[in-house]
Design an enzyme around this catalytic site. Structure first.
Site, PDB file in Angstrom:
ATOM      1  N   SER A 176      13.698  16.810 -70.237  1.00 59.04           N
ATOM      2  CA  SER A 176      13.940  15.357 -70.272  1.00 59.04           C
ATOM      3  C   SER A 176      12.810  14.586 -69.576  1.00 59.04           C
ATOM      4  O   SER A 176      12.464  13.478 -69.990  1.00 59.04           O
ATOM      5  CB  SER A 176      15.299  15.006 -69.663  1.00 59.04           C
ATOM      6  OG  SER A 176      15.290  15.229 -68.278  1.00 59.04           O
ATOM      7  N   ASN A 177      12.219  15.167 -68.533  1.00 55.53           N
ATOM      8  CA  ASN A 177      11.050  14.505 -67.909  1.00 55.53           C
ATOM      9  C   ASN A 177       9.860  14.523 -68.856  1.00 55.53           C
ATOM     10  O   ASN A 177       9.103  13.562 -68.918  1.00 55.53           O
ATOM     11  CB  ASN A 177      10.684  15.183 -66.581  1.00 55.53           C
ATOM     12  CG  ASN A 177      11.538  14.683 -65.438  1.00 55.53           C
ATOM     13  OD1 ASN A 177      11.368  13.551 -64.984  1.00 55.53           O
ATOM     14  ND2 ASN A 177      12.478  15.504 -64.988  1.00 55.53           N
ATOM     15  N   MET A 235       9.639  26.677 -64.058  1.00 54.41           N
ATOM     16  CA  MET A 235      10.306  27.605 -63.139  1.00 54.41           C
ATOM     17  C   MET A 235       9.461  28.800 -62.717  1.00 54.41           C
ATOM     18  O   MET A 235      10.004  29.813 -62.287  1.00 54.41           O
ATOM     19  CB  MET A 235      11.619  28.106 -63.779  1.00 54.41           C
ATOM     20  CG  MET A 235      12.600  27.014 -64.119  1.00 54.41           C
ATOM     21  SD  MET A 235      13.098  26.068 -62.660  1.00 54.41           S
ATOM     22  CE  MET A 235      14.254  27.214 -61.923  1.00 54.41           C
ATOM     23  N   LEU A 268       2.811  29.270 -59.637  1.00 52.47           N
ATOM     24  CA  LEU A 268       1.399  29.416 -60.021  1.00 52.47           C
ATOM     25  C   LEU A 268       0.647  30.116 -58.887  1.00 52.47           C
ATOM     26  O   LEU A 268       0.878  29.821 -57.708  1.00 52.47           O
ATOM     27  CB  LEU A 268       0.805  28.032 -60.294  1.00 52.47           C
ATOM     28  CG  LEU A 268       1.463  27.284 -61.471  1.00 52.47           C
ATOM     29  CD1 LEU A 268       1.096  25.805 -61.455  1.00 52.47           C
ATOM     30  CD2 LEU A 268       1.091  27.913 -62.802  1.00 52.47           C
ATOM     31  N   HIS A 271      10.530  16.836 -57.972  1.00 57.16           N
ATOM     32  CA  HIS A 271      11.590  17.623 -57.345  1.00 57.16           C
ATOM     33  C   HIS A 271      12.815  16.730 -57.097  1.00 57.16           C
ATOM     34  O   HIS A 271      12.669  15.600 -56.615  1.00 57.16           O
ATOM     35  CB  HIS A 271      11.075  18.213 -56.022  1.00 57.16           C
ATOM     36  CG  HIS A 271      12.075  19.096 -55.366  1.00 57.16           C
ATOM     37  ND1 HIS A 271      12.317  20.391 -55.798  1.00 57.16           N
ATOM     38  CD2 HIS A 271      12.930  18.875 -54.335  1.00 57.16           C
ATOM     39  CE1 HIS A 271      13.268  20.924 -55.053  1.00 57.16           C
ATOM     40  NE2 HIS A 271      13.659  20.033 -54.169  1.00 57.16           N
ATOM     41  N   ASP A 274       7.336  23.351 -52.978  1.00 58.81           N
ATOM     42  CA  ASP A 274       7.797  21.970 -52.764  1.00 58.81           C
ATOM     43  C   ASP A 274       7.274  21.357 -51.453  1.00 58.81           C
ATOM     44  O   ASP A 274       7.978  20.599 -50.783  1.00 58.81           O
ATOM     45  CB  ASP A 274       9.339  21.904 -52.784  1.00 58.81           C
ATOM     46  CG  ASP A 274       9.911  22.417 -54.094  1.00 58.81           C
ATOM     47  OD1 ASP A 274       9.261  22.233 -55.133  1.00 58.81           O
ATOM     48  OD2 ASP A 274      11.004  23.013 -54.082  1.00 58.81           O
ATOM     49  N   LYS A 317      17.898  10.314 -64.041  1.00 51.97           N
ATOM     50  CA  LYS A 317      17.515   8.989 -64.532  1.00 51.97           C
ATOM     51  C   LYS A 317      16.407   8.394 -63.644  1.00 51.97           C
ATOM     52  O   LYS A 317      15.439   7.811 -64.132  1.00 51.97           O
ATOM     53  CB  LYS A 317      18.747   8.069 -64.477  1.00 51.97           C
ATOM     54  CG  LYS A 317      18.940   7.261 -65.719  1.00 51.97           C
ATOM     55  CD  LYS A 317      20.263   6.581 -65.653  1.00 51.97           C
ATOM     56  CE  LYS A 317      20.314   5.451 -66.637  1.00 51.97           C
ATOM     57  NZ  LYS A 317      21.549   4.691 -66.523  1.00 51.97           N
ATOM     58  N   GLU A 321      14.326  10.129 -61.857  1.00 49.49           N
ATOM     59  CA  GLU A 321      13.113  10.934 -62.044  1.00 49.49           C
ATOM     60  C   GLU A 321      12.284  10.384 -63.200  1.00 49.49           C
ATOM     61  O   GLU A 321      11.057  10.310 -63.127  1.00 49.49           O
ATOM     62  CB  GLU A 321      13.474  12.393 -62.347  1.00 49.49           C
ATOM     63  CG  GLU A 321      14.091  13.131 -61.183  1.00 49.49           C
ATOM     64  CD  GLU A 321      14.386  14.585 -61.519  1.00 49.49           C
ATOM     65  OE1 GLU A 321      13.615  15.220 -62.259  1.00 49.49           O
ATOM     66  OE2 GLU A 321      15.416  15.092 -61.045  1.00 49.49           O
TER      67      GLU A 321
END
Ligand code: GRF
Length: 194
Positions: free
Chosen positions: A21-22, A95, A98, A114, A150, A177, A179
């Site tokens: 969604s992002n 998910m 890296l 996040h 994070d 929403k 985000e």
């Protein structure tokens, strides 16, 4: 924002693993005239990711990188990022971790979103933990990615009040929403300050 008028847009890649969604909101944003980015690549660590459909619907090059063999996966990733001249990477529900080597190659060019007010509630299941701890506020954060989970420099945050009737599900919806509004703003702020 005016800073970007008339300048060519930066080539961005969005990394996903699921719903996307992002990604959808970033694609919509990137189509705006004043957006400083153009999404030219979508990377998914999961071939079933729903978000891949948004890339396909928008004719954006998309690849699936399977993380069975990490060096091999990152080699494929790096080759593709170079090929598409990627200047900014936006993690959006990606998910996988890296490697330090990968992060060095894109130092200061990788953002993540996040669903908590970092530095509080790093990691997974943020909304569940926030409710369990009877917090009064929650929100979301866009930050630079470094080698600690994070923990990179915070670019922008948005805070909301938690209502008594809220539960994990309602918070997930409300924060998501937020985000979608926060990520584009954070990108503009980040690029303006570079
Ligand atoms: C979002 O809550 C994001 O903050 C977190 O993973 C979720 C991804 O959702 N990192 P979506 O795939 O963008 O819908």
């Amino acid at each position: 924002m005016a800073k970007f008028v008339g300048k060519s847009k930066l080539n961005a890649a969005v990394f996903i693993s699921g719903r996307g969604s992002n990604l959808r909101s970033l694609i919509n944003y990137s189509k705006k005239k004043l957006s400083p980015i153009k999404i030219v690549l979508v990377v998914s660590s999961n071939k079933e990711a729903q978000g891949l459909n948004y890339a396909k619907m928008n004719n954006i090059k998309n690849i699936v990188v399977i993380y069975k063999n990490i060096p091999k996966a990152e080699k494929k990733l790096l080759d593709t990022l170079v090929k598409y001249k990627i200047q900014l990477i936006c993690l959006a529900g990606f998910m996988k971790i890296l490697s330090k080597k990968f992060l060095l190659k894109f130092k200061g060019q990788i953002l993540n979103i996040h669903p908590s007010l970092l530095p509080n509630y790093k990691g997974l299941h943020t909304h569940k933990r926030v409710i369990e701890n009877k917090e009064k506020f929650t929100g979301c954060t866009v930050h630079l990615v470094n080698s600690c989970l994070d923990s990179g420099k915070i670019i922008l945050q948005k805070k909301i009040k938690i209502l008594r009737k809220d539960n994990e599900n309602s918070l997930t919806k409300k924060v998501l929403k937020l985000e979608h509004q926060l990520y584009p703003k954070a990108i503009v702020k980040f690029l303006s300050n570079r």
